[in-house]
Structure formats: structure tokens, C-alpha cells
Design a protein around this motif. Structure first.
Motif, PDB file in Angstrom:
ATOM      1  N   ASN A 261       2.080  -6.238   9.857  1.00 22.30           N
ATOM      2  CA  ASN A 261       2.536  -5.509   8.671  1.00 22.30           C
ATOM      3  C   ASN A 261       3.499  -6.344   7.845  1.00 22.30           C
ATOM      4  O   ASN A 261       3.483  -6.295   6.610  1.00 22.30           O
ATOM      5  CB  ASN A 261       3.219  -4.212   9.099  1.00 22.30           C
ATOM      6  N   THR A 262       4.321  -7.088   8.515  1.00 25.24           N
ATOM      7  CA  THR A 262       5.268  -7.939   7.794  1.00 25.24           C
ATOM      8  C   THR A 262       4.532  -8.977   6.962  1.00 25.24           C
ATOM      9  O   THR A 262       4.866  -9.205   5.787  1.00 25.24           O
ATOM     10  CB  THR A 262       6.191  -8.651   8.791  1.00 25.24           C
ATOM     11  N   ILE A 263       3.533  -9.570   7.561  1.00 27.92           N
ATOM     12  CA  ILE A 263       2.773 -10.580   6.813  1.00 27.92           C
ATOM     13  C   ILE A 263       2.074  -9.930   5.622  1.00 27.92           C
ATOM     14  O   ILE A 263       2.008 -10.506   4.534  1.00 27.92           O
ATOM     15  CB  ILE A 263       1.753 -11.255   7.742  1.00 27.92           C
ATOM     16  N   LYS A 264       1.583  -8.736   5.837  1.00 29.19           N
ATOM     17  CA  LYS A 264       0.923  -8.069   4.726  1.00 29.19           C
ATOM     18  C   LYS A 264       1.905  -7.792   3.593  1.00 29.19           C
ATOM     19  O   LYS A 264       1.580  -7.921   2.415  1.00 29.19           O
ATOM     20  CB  LYS A 264       0.286  -6.769   5.216  1.00 29.19           C
ATOM     21  N   THR A 265       3.094  -7.423   3.971  1.00 35.19           N
ATOM     22  CA  THR A 265       4.111  -7.223   2.935  1.00 35.19           C
ATOM     23  C   THR A 265       4.377  -8.524   2.195  1.00 35.19           C
ATOM     24  O   THR A 265       4.459  -8.557   0.965  1.00 35.19           O
ATOM     25  CB  THR A 265       5.414  -6.704   3.568  1.00 35.19           C
ATOM     26  N   HIS A 266       4.519  -9.593   2.948  1.00 39.62           N
ATOM     27  CA  HIS A 266       4.763 -10.897   2.322  1.00 39.62           C
ATOM     28  C   HIS A 266       3.638 -11.253   1.358  1.00 39.62           C
ATOM     29  O   HIS A 266       3.888 -11.648   0.216  1.00 39.62           O
ATOM     30  CB  HIS A 266       4.883 -11.978   3.399  1.00 39.62           C
ATOM     31  N   THR A 267       2.429 -11.117   1.844  1.00 42.52           N
ATOM     32  CA  THR A 267       1.306 -11.501   0.982  1.00 42.52           C
ATOM     33  C   THR A 267       1.265 -10.636  -0.280  1.00 42.52           C
ATOM     34  O   THR A 267       0.990 -11.139  -1.376  1.00 42.52           O
ATOM     35  CB  THR A 267      -0.023 -11.358   1.739  1.00 42.52           C
ATOM     36  N   SER A 268       1.564  -9.365  -0.108  1.00 40.47           N
ATOM     37  CA  SER A 268       1.584  -8.493  -1.278  1.00 40.47           C
ATOM     38  C   SER A 268       2.594  -8.994  -2.310  1.00 40.47           C
ATOM     39  O   SER A 268       2.304  -9.063  -3.506  1.00 40.47           O
ATOM     40  CB  SER A 268       1.932  -7.061  -0.864  1.00 40.47           C
ATOM     41  N   ARG A 269       3.778  -9.355  -1.821  1.00 40.60           N
ATOM     42  CA  ARG A 269       4.807  -9.842  -2.748  1.00 40.60           C
ATOM     43  C   ARG A 269       4.364 -11.144  -3.390  1.00 40.60           C
ATOM     44  O   ARG A 269       4.612 -11.387  -4.566  1.00 40.60           O
ATOM     45  CB  ARG A 269       6.113 -10.059  -1.998  1.00 40.60           C
ATOM     46  N   ILE A 270       3.737 -11.991  -2.599  1.00 35.17           N
ATOM     47  CA  ILE A 270       3.264 -13.277  -3.135  1.00 35.17           C
ATOM     48  C   ILE A 270       2.273 -13.031  -4.264  1.00 35.17           C
ATOM     49  O   ILE A 270       2.395 -13.605  -5.344  1.00 35.17           O
ATOM     50  CB  ILE A 270       2.604 -14.113  -2.014  1.00 35.17           C
ATOM     51  N   PHE A 271       1.307 -12.154  -4.004  1.00 34.60           N
ATOM     52  CA  PHE A 271       0.298 -11.891  -5.028  1.00 34.60           C
ATOM     53  C   PHE A 271       0.944 -11.295  -6.265  1.00 34.60           C
ATOM     54  O   PHE A 271       0.577 -11.623  -7.394  1.00 34.60           O
ATOM     55  CB  PHE A 271      -0.771 -10.936  -4.490  1.00 34.60           C
ATOM     56  N   GLU A 272       1.924 -10.440  -6.023  1.00 34.27           N
ATOM     57  CA  GLU A 272       2.610  -9.808  -7.143  1.00 34.27           C
ATOM     58  C   GLU A 272       3.339 -10.851  -7.977  1.00 34.27           C
ATOM     59  O   GLU A 272       3.223 -10.894  -9.199  1.00 34.27           O
ATOM     60  CB  GLU A 272       3.595  -8.776  -6.585  1.00 34.27           C
TER      61      GLU A 272
END
Lengths: 176, 176
Positions: free
Chosen positions: A145-156
DNA sequence: ATCTCGTTCATACTTTCGGGTGATTTTAAC
DNA sequence: GTTAAAATCACCCGAAAGTATGAACGAGAT
């Protein structure tokens, strides 16, 4: 040059002195132990505390600091020489959001403003190496979940929709 | 996820296990001490070692890694001369007349080692540009399922599991 | 003429990704 | 000491990706 040996082995010397002092302390405590029988637990406790402190001190002293390199981009040399002969124009009804092939100039300027954190850059790098979120999570000892959060922020932050776009952009901007 | 609770309290659990083990060890050592009177020094030594290790562990775990920032100023050079035409023959399958440059030849050779067909190279290139399967399908006027078949074969031939791995490998091999 | 290969398409299924939301805990800065 | 940002984790859900399998068709090769 007479001071060199002292400087060179100052750690060893200090350690020796510390050990000597420690042994002296132990002897003294041992003597106290003979006098007061019930000081045994105190003795053990003292040993524990002292050696815990020693361990902490050792760890702090003997670990070399991690060198972190902060890349600062000073000059932006943008060279746009582009043929408009792309795949595109084949089936691209409307430019969606941040079109990748619109212009690079803005991207370069945005590169400095991407404001990706250290961790996010780390994740982005692993992403570009083809690791899945699960694998990245295992590598970094965090949850999926943490990685998914990171990736979401990156894409954003990068204004992209998919990891492949992020990878492509990152490689163009040389930020990985 | 059934693992979530474990992950959530993994620190507490690990710490608890470690403490239990430590106490067990201490008890065992105490018992040994009763049996062998002269094991006192061994006892103390064990205590010292254990707590030194504990201290080191504590220090390493509970302190943030000391980071030493080295500011590296680099001149950023972004060159944006892409050549999509190298692997792309969208709508012009017969345009392979004469001028193949050296770079292109190398790409073709390396592509040959992977046995990627022309169409697969095309899909791979679009994939590397961050397009989704659906978008690639629209660009090439084929169905989504076809693109999926292509990607599957690409992954199989390249011996990778994900499109990001294929992209990474392709860029390393200068296929795209 | 048969056979292989590339390309196309399909259905069904499982896994991964990504968006949205909310939360707690560290860390850094003021 | 409060505040802001970063990092961590969780849950839900839809979309996209990927797997497995089968099949049809045309172009070259044998």
C-alpha cells in the motif's frame, strides 16, 4: 610527525582507556558485591546498562555516514529538433491532459518543479527497472500500500497516468 | 489481506519474541551459574556481549542513518531528438526502400536475436512511449485483444513478465 | 499442396495497477 | 511547540494488464 601515531591510534587508545576504566569499575563493583550480597541484581543491571551504552556508542561511532548525493541541475540546455513524423496523427482524437509529445520545453522547466521526494525518486528508479509494486515493496521493506501511495503521488506530480509514461518521462528528463 | 495484522504489529511481535528469547537465555545462564560456581565470569561476559549487541541493534534501528549531503551540480542537457520512425512503419509498410543508417542496422540485428517481428517491435515501441494497450490498438487500427496477444508474445520472447521490464530491456539493447 | 509463421481476433480468467479516501507516525522547519 | 511535509499503512473498487486457449487467414517456404 610525532603526533601522527597518537592521532592515528587515538580511537584504539581511547578504547583502551575506556576498557581499563570499565575493568576498574567492574572490579570495584565486584568488591561491592562481596560486601553487599544483595547487590547482585544491581550489578547485572549496571553491566547491562554500561554495555548497552557501549554498543550504542560503538554503532554510532563505527558506522560511516551514508553519502547522499543531491543533484542540482544548474543549466538547462534544451535542444529541440523534432520531426513531426510520428506514429501520431494516426488515431489521436483529442490531446488528453498532459500530452507527452506536445512540447518538451515545459517538461524541462517542470522537471525542477517536479519536487519528487527522495523516496519517490527511489521508487521511480525501481519502477523504471521493471519491478512490480509488490517487488518494490519487498525491496524497500515497506508494504504494498505504501508503494501504491508513492506511485500515485509520483504520477500526480509528473502529471502522467501510467507508470510507463512516468518511466518514459523520467528517462527523457534524466532524473533517474 | 490476512497478512496485514502481522505487518502492522510486526515490530511489537519481533520485539516480544526477542525479549522472550533473551529472558530464556538469562534464566538458562542463571541455572548454569548455580551449577557451576565458577561460571560467573562467563555469565558476566554473556551479559556484556548480549547487551552490547542490543545496544548496537538499538542504535542502528532507532537512529536515522546519518546522511552526508554532497551537492553535485550538473549541467542538465536534455536532447529531444526522437526517431520513432526506426521501428515504426505505421501506414507505410513499403517504405523500407534505401537509406538504412548504421544505427538502424544495429537495431535490426539486435532485434533479430530476440526474434521480434516487425509488428511486435512496433508495439514494443509504442509501449515504451507509455501508451496503454487500448491506445496502441487504436493507433494501429486493430483490436485490444490483438495487442494483448502481441504483448504476450513479446514478453515470452524477451523472457520478461511485465511491460516495464520489456521497456527497460529494449532501451538497454537500443532496440527502440 | 502442405506447412510454418505472422497477424488477427475471441472468451474466460487472474493478477496488477491506479484512483480515492482516511489515518497515524516521523521528520523537518519555523 | 506548533506546523508542514514526508512516509507509512489500510480498504475499496474499477480499469488495465497479463495468462491460457483456441481459431481463422494469408504469405512464403519446402
Amino acid at each position: 610527525m610525532a603526533i601522527n601515531p597518537l592521532i592515528k591510534y587515538k580511537h584504539a587508545i581511547l578504547y583502551g582507556i575506556a576498557l581499563a576504566g570499565l575493568l576498574f569499575l567492574l572490579k570495584w563493583l565486584e568488591w561491592r558485591l562481596v560486601i553487599f550480597d544483595h547487590a547482585f541484581e544491581v550489578y547485572i543491571g549496571a553491566i547491562a546498562v554500561v554495555f548497552t551504552a557501549l554498543g550504542i556508542w560503538l554503532a554510532l561511532k563505527l558506522t560511516k555516514p551514508k553519502v547522499e548525493r543531491v543533484i542540482v541541475e544548474v543549466e538547462k540546455t534544451v535542444y529541440v529538433e523534432r520531426r513531426e513524423e510520428e506514429y501520431g496523427t494516426v488515431g489521436r482524437p483529442e490531446a488528453e491532459g498532459g500530452g507527452m509529445n506536445v512540447e518538451q520545453r515545459v517538461n524541462v522547466e517542470q522537471a525542477a518543479r517536479l519536487d519528487l521526494s527522495k523516496r519517490e525518486l527511489e521508487v521511480l528508479g525501481l519502477m523504471a527497472q521493471g519491478f512490480s509494486n509488490q517487488e518494490i515493496a519487498e525491496k524497500l521493506f515497506v508494504s504494498l500500500n505504501t508503494i501504491k501511495t508513492h506511485t500515485s503521488r509520483i504520477f500526480e506530480k509528473m502529471d502522467v497516468k501510467r507508470r510507463t509514461q512516468a518511466i518514459d518521462m523520467a528517462k527523457r528528463l534524466n532524473i533517474i
